[in-house]
Design a protein around this motif. Structure first.
Motif, mmCIF file in Angstrom:
data_model
loop_
_atom_site.group_PDB
_atom_site.id
_atom_site.type_symbol
_atom_site.label_atom_id
_atom_site.label_comp_id
_atom_site.label_asym_id
_atom_site.label_seq_id
_atom_site.Cartn_x
_atom_site.Cartn_y
_atom_site.Cartn_z
ATOM 1 N N LEU A 85 10.791 0.956 -7.704
ATOM 2 C CA LEU A 85 11.830 0.264 -6.930
ATOM 3 C C LEU A 85 11.232 -0.397 -5.686
ATOM 4 O O LEU A 85 11.659 -1.495 -5.292
ATOM 5 N N MET A 86 10.254 0.257 -5.085
ATOM 6 C CA MET A 86 9.574 -0.350 -3.939
ATOM 7 C C MET A 86 8.870 -1.639 -4.358
ATOM 8 O O MET A 86 8.939 -2.662 -3.660
ATOM 9 N N ALA A 87 8.197 -1.586 -5.507
ATOM 10 C CA ALA A 87 7.526 -2.791 -6.019
ATOM 11 C C ALA A 87 8.542 -3.879 -6.333
ATOM 12 O O ALA A 87 8.323 -5.058 -6.023
ATOM 13 N N LEU A 88 9.677 -3.502 -6.943
ATOM 14 C CA LEU A 88 10.725 -4.472 -7.261
ATOM 15 C C LEU A 88 11.301 -5.098 -5.998
ATOM 16 O O LEU A 88 11.530 -6.313 -5.935
ATOM 17 N N GLY A 89 11.524 -4.266 -4.976
ATOM 18 C CA GLY A 89 12.050 -4.794 -3.713
ATOM 19 C C GLY A 89 11.107 -5.814 -3.092
ATOM 20 O O GLY A 89 11.554 -6.860 -2.589
ATOM 21 N N LEU A 90 9.817 -5.541 -3.138
ATOM 22 C CA LEU A 90 8.836 -6.496 -2.607
ATOM 23 C C LEU A 90 8.822 -7.782 -3.424
ATOM 24 O O LEU A 90 8.705 -8.890 -2.873
ATOM 25 N N CYS A 91 8.960 -7.658 -4.752
ATOM 26 C CA CYS A 91 8.967 -8.843 -5.615
ATOM 27 C C CYS A 91 10.207 -9.712 -5.347
ATOM 28 O O CYS A 91 10.122 -10.945 -5.382
ATOM 29 N N ILE A 92 11.346 -9.081 -5.100
ATOM 30 C CA ILE A 92 12.557 -9.842 -4.765
ATOM 31 C C ILE A 92 12.356 -10.597 -3.459
ATOM 32 O O ILE A 92 12.718 -11.781 -3.342
ATOM 33 N N TYR A 93 11.738 -9.921 -2.484
ATOM 34 C CA TYR A 93 11.477 -10.597 -1.207
ATOM 35 C C TYR A 93 10.525 -11.774 -1.417
ATOM 36 O O TYR A 93 10.713 -12.857 -0.839
ATOM 37 N N ILE A 94 9.492 -11.573 -2.251
ATOM 38 C CA ILE A 94 8.535 -12.656 -2.529
ATOM 39 C C ILE A 94 9.247 -13.841 -3.173
ATOM 40 O O ILE A 94 9.002 -15.004 -2.808
ATOM 41 N N ALA A 95 10.126 -13.569 -4.144
ATOM 42 C CA ALA A 95 10.847 -14.652 -4.833
ATOM 43 C C ALA A 95 11.663 -15.479 -3.842
ATOM 44 O O ALA A 95 11.679 -16.721 -3.907
ATOM 45 N N ILE A 96 12.334 -14.800 -2.918
ATOM 46 C CA ILE A 96 13.124 -15.511 -1.896
ATOM 47 C C ILE A 96 12.202 -16.317 -0.990
ATOM 48 O O ILE A 96 12.476 -17.480 -0.659
ATOM 49 N N TRP A 97 11.078 -15.718 -0.603
ATOM 50 C CA TRP A 97 10.137 -16.404 0.296
ATOM 51 C C TRP A 97 9.545 -17.638 -0.384
ATOM 52 O O TRP A 97 9.424 -18.696 0.249
ATOM 53 N N VAL A 98 9.185 -17.533 -1.648
ATOM 54 C CA VAL A 98 8.589 -18.667 -2.374
ATOM 55 C C VAL A 98 9.605 -19.805 -2.508
ATOM 56 O O VAL A 98 9.239 -20.986 -2.393
ATOM 57 N N MET A 99 10.875 -19.478 -2.745
ATOM 58 C CA MET A 99 11.910 -20.530 -2.829
ATOM 59 C C MET A 99 12.052 -21.264 -1.502
ATOM 60 O O MET A 99 12.330 -22.466 -1.480
ATOM 61 N N ARG A 100 11.851 -20.552 -0.408
ATOM 62 C CA ARG A 100 11.993 -21.174 0.913
ATOM 63 C C ARG A 100 10.706 -21.844 1.383
ATOM 64 O O ARG A 100 10.710 -22.572 2.380
ATOM 65 N N HIS A 101 9.598 -21.592 0.687
ATOM 66 C CA HIS A 101 8.303 -22.181 1.068
ATOM 67 C C HIS A 101 7.655 -22.806 -0.167
ATOM 68 O O HIS A 101 6.748 -22.205 -0.773
ATOM 69 N N THR A 147 0.830 -1.220 0.000
ATOM 70 C CA THR A 147 0.000 0.000 0.000
ATOM 71 C C THR A 147 0.857 1.260 0.000
ATOM 72 O O THR A 147 0.370 2.328 -0.370
ATOM 73 N N LEU A 148 2.112 1.150 0.416
ATOM 74 C CA LEU A 148 2.986 2.330 0.447
ATOM 75 C C LEU A 148 3.317 2.830 -0.952
ATOM 76 O O LEU A 148 3.792 3.959 -1.111
ATOM 77 N N ILE A 149 3.093 1.994 -1.955
ATOM 78 C CA ILE A 149 3.369 2.429 -3.329
ATOM 79 C C ILE A 149 2.422 3.563 -3.713
ATOM 80 O O ILE A 149 2.814 4.494 -4.430
ATOM 81 N N SER A 150 1.181 3.527 -3.232
ATOM 82 C CA SER A 150 0.180 4.536 -3.607
ATOM 83 C C SER A 150 0.574 5.959 -3.228
ATOM 84 O O SER A 150 0.472 6.867 -4.053
ATOM 85 N N PRO A 151 1.015 6.219 -1.981
ATOM 86 C CA PRO A 151 1.358 7.601 -1.642
ATOM 87 C C PRO A 151 2.696 8.065 -2.212
ATOM 88 O O PRO A 151 3.044 9.237 -2.056
ATOM 89 N N VAL A 152 3.439 7.159 -2.856
ATOM 90 C CA VAL A 152 4.692 7.555 -3.502
ATOM 91 C C VAL A 152 4.477 7.741 -4.999
ATOM 92 O O VAL A 152 4.878 8.744 -5.594
#
Length: 424
Positions: free
Chosen positions: A179-195, A143-148
């Motif tokens: 960049l905020m969206a990209l950072g979240l996507c990188i975190y998701i990719a790492i999380w999905v690999m671990r789960h 949601t932080l993407i909206s006010p930026v």
């Protein structure tokens, strides 16, 4: 000593859960009375703060986001992203971010994003086996993407306070938001690999085609808003008005706009915009006090004696803003600190637009941290879970958010590339 007592009084009222505007206005009025200053001057400061043409864009952009929620735009974006990313492992997590990016082009408020998309995203993720904390943490962070991302309401307020181009600030905010969206996507990719266990589904071209047709109308809103502003066809305030009319037309075409929906949207807009305007007035009064006490000059002398390095200056300001963002509403922080900090930043050779983007990204992180943490309370209300549990889900996602803040602080080219390209 007077300023210290004033600050302590404001903080005490904030911790007592007094609304931000009244927590600032009460002690400020006492200051004027104790100093035997004119209370008329205080009231004039309040009036002058809200008597601004650029600030007319604030309630209009709020209305655009609210009406987009009410007429079903969020659901259309969600379905489009889900249909397009169906084969991707962990697709619902990426859909969460993608929907927030799409909705951000129409809504400049994290609260509108959380209220609208949170009702769709969190239940969908939990139903498909995603942990509740991961689902709420990702939803809150996205949601932080909206006010930026433009049209950003904090950007409108900053630009009006700093008397800089809103269009330039909008252009400068695009890359940080992505960049905020990209950072979240990188975190998701790492999380999905671990789960493992969140495999995608076969791609359905027919479903994707239907979903694409449903979002053609909503995707016209950012073209109108940004195309009009960047092309110089109309001001941000005029763009907000045109976008509001466009959203109403979409609701009429989709047959989701009724008198009840319109009334609820207007009422919510008045509630949110009224709260912001009262804060702006209170901050104007406090700003008058800071000017009388020559806070800007004193801080400038202290800071220049402490360091002459612009990056070190920005790091210190970031730490200060993160602390303030945790305790005080972002609007109040912008209005009170910009007149003090911006001239200081300019003296270090920092572009006001660059400084504005840093401040906005920094303060938006405060929406995810208690005790203010407005996004946390909204998601807690939507899900029926305690705020503490929602915050625990948010904590890991603060890492990519802070990483983006560090990047845009240390590499101004990331922020200034688009404004320079567009000739601002």
């Amino acid at each position: 000593m007077t300023l210290l007592l004033l600050a302590l009084a404001i903080l005490a009222l904030l911790f007592a859960r007094v609304p931000v505007a009244f927590a600032i206005m009460g002690p400020s009025l006492v200051y004027f009375l104790v100093k035997d200053a004119s209370t008329g001057l205080a009231l004039k400061a309040v009036f002058d703060s809200v008597n601004s043409f650029p600030l007319l864009a604030v309630p209009l952009f709020i209305f655009v986001g609210v009406i987009a929620n009410r007429v079903g735009i969020a659901e259309r974006l969600f379905e489009f992203c889900l249909a397009g990313l169906s084969r991707v492992p962990g697709n619902l997590a990426y859909v969460n971010v993608g929907t927030s990016v799409g909705f951000a082009w129409m809504s400049g408020s994290a609260l509108a994003d959380a209220a609208g998309l949170g009702k769709v995203q969190v239940p969908a993720m939990v139903r498909h086996g995603y942990p509740f904390r991961f689902a709420t943490g990702l939803t809150a962070s996205s949601t932080l993407i909206s006010p930026v991302m433009p049209p950003s309401i904090p950007a409108v307020i900053f630009a009006a306070t700093a008397t800089i181009s809103t269009g330039a600030l909008f252009a400068a905010s695009v890359i940080p938001a992505l960049l905020m969206a990209l950072g979240l996507c990188i975190y998701i990719a790492i999380w999905v690999m671990r789960h493992p266990g969140f495999e995608g589904q076969p791609f359905d071209p027919a479903r994707f085609g239907r979903a694409t047709l449903k979002v053609i109308g909503p995707l016209g809103a950012p073209i109108i808003i940004l195309g009009g502003i960047m092309g110089g066809y109309f001001t941000p305030t005029e763009a907000a008005g045109i976008a509001a009319v466009y959203m109403l037309l979409l609701g009429a075409v989709y047959r989701t706009l009724t008198l009840k929906v319109l009334w609820e949207a207007v009422r919510e807009t008045v509630f949110l915009a009224g709260g912001i305007m009262i804060i702006i007035g209170a901050a104007g009064m406090l700003g008058q006090i800071l000017a009388r006490e020559r806070v800007a000059g004193t801080l400038a002398e202290w800071m220049t004696d402490f360091t002459s390095n612009p990056i070190m200056f920005l790091i210190l300001i970031n730490v200060l803003l993160i602390v303030l963002g945790m305790l005080i509403d972002a609007t109040a922080v912008i209005l009170v600190t910009v007149p003090v900090l911006l001239p200081l930043a300019v003296s270090y050779g920092i572009d006001p637009v660059h400084f504005g983007v840093i401040m906005i990204v920094n303060l938006m992180i405060g929406l995810l941290t208690p005790p203010v943490g407005s996004v946390l309370y909204i998601l807690s209300s939507i899900t029926g879970r305690p705020v503490e549990e929602v915050f625990k889900g948010v904590v890991p996602f603060l890492i990519p958010m802070l990483a983006v803040l560090i990047l845009i602080t240390c590499f101004p080219g990331l922020v200034m590339f688009l404004p320079n390209l567009l000739g601002f």
